[in-house]
Design a protein around this motif. Structure first.
Motif, PDB file in Angstrom:
ATOM      1  N   GLY A  48       0.790  -1.220   0.000  1.00  0.00           N
ATOM      2  CA  GLY A  48       0.000   0.000   0.000  1.00  0.00           C
ATOM      3  C   GLY A  48       0.823   1.271   0.000  1.00  0.00           C
ATOM      4  O   GLY A  48       0.329   2.337   0.357  1.00  0.00           O
ATOM      5  N   GLY A  49       2.080   1.167  -0.409  1.00  0.00           N
ATOM      6  CA  GLY A  49       2.958   2.340  -0.444  1.00  0.00           C
ATOM      7  C   GLY A  49       3.575   2.670   0.901  1.00  0.00           C
ATOM      8  O   GLY A  49       4.233   3.685   1.051  1.00  0.00           O
ATOM      9  N   LYS A  60       5.030   7.254  -0.699  1.00  0.00           N
ATOM     10  CA  LYS A  60       4.112   8.343  -1.015  1.00  0.00           C
ATOM     11  C   LYS A  60       4.925   9.523  -1.537  1.00  0.00           C
ATOM     12  O   LYS A  60       6.110   9.666  -1.235  1.00  0.00           O
ATOM     13  CB  LYS A  60       3.306   8.704   0.212  1.00  0.00           C
ATOM     14  N   MET A 112       1.602   5.143  -8.798  1.00  0.00           N
ATOM     15  CA  MET A 112       0.813   4.919  -7.585  1.00  0.00           C
ATOM     16  C   MET A 112       1.017   6.054  -6.574  1.00  0.00           C
ATOM     17  O   MET A 112       0.075   6.451  -5.893  1.00  0.00           O
ATOM     18  CB  MET A 112       1.166   3.573  -6.958  1.00  0.00           C
ATOM     19  N   SER A 113       2.229   6.580  -6.489  1.00  0.00           N
ATOM     20  CA  SER A 113       2.463   7.700  -5.549  1.00  0.00           C
ATOM     21  C   SER A 113       1.686   8.924  -5.983  1.00  0.00           C
ATOM     22  O   SER A 113       1.152   9.665  -5.148  1.00  0.00           O
ATOM     23  CB  SER A 113       3.952   7.998  -5.392  1.00  0.00           C
ATOM     24  N   TRP A 117      -1.575   6.088  -3.721  1.00  0.00           N
ATOM     25  CA  TRP A 117      -1.638   4.660  -3.452  1.00  0.00           C
ATOM     26  C   TRP A 117      -3.068   4.187  -3.217  1.00  0.00           C
ATOM     27  O   TRP A 117      -3.321   3.303  -2.407  1.00  0.00           O
ATOM     28  CB  TRP A 117      -0.698   4.242  -2.313  1.00  0.00           C
TER      29      TRP A 117
END
Length: 118
Positions: A48-49, A60, A112-113, A117
């Motif tokens: 999940g980052g 993140k 994703m960042s 995420w």
């Protein structure tokens, strides 16, 4: 007729060759493949980052900007450098993953960042 067909074929080859050389897209990493590489190699520590080893050094955007050298100059390049060389508790994946795998996972992490995420 044969000569005319040859001339037409030559024209098409020239036109399509010129278009492909003049407008070739830059290498685009495969984010879907990057997700697979991430799942196989990174998710144990970065689900999940996050970061199970050091909760402040997540994947993140704010943390990447704060902790990765040269992140502001090139996001994916900075992530790829970190993945390749490792640092502190993070192992180096340069000998384990191919350059393509690393480029793809860097693109996935950057993507994703940017999405937080989610």
């Amino acid at each position: 007729m044969r000569r005319l067909l040859g001339l037409v074929a030559l024209c098409f080859a020239f036109i399509f060759g010129s278009l492909s050389l003049g407008s070739a897209p830059a290498y685009a990493a495969d984010i879907a493949h990057g997700a697979q590489v991430f799942s196989a190699n990174c998710v144990a520590c970065h689900m999940g980052g996050g970061n199970v080893v050091n909760g402040e050094r997540t994947l993140k955007a704010e943390a990447l900007d704060a902790y990765l050298a040269d992140y502001s100059a090139g996001h994916e390049a900075a992530i790829a450098y970190q993945v390749t060389n490792g640092k502190n508790a993070m192992p180096a994946f340069g000998g384990k993953l191919s350059d393509t795998d690393i480029a793809d996972v860097a693109s996935y992490v950057e993507d994703m960042s940017a999405k937080g995420w989610s």
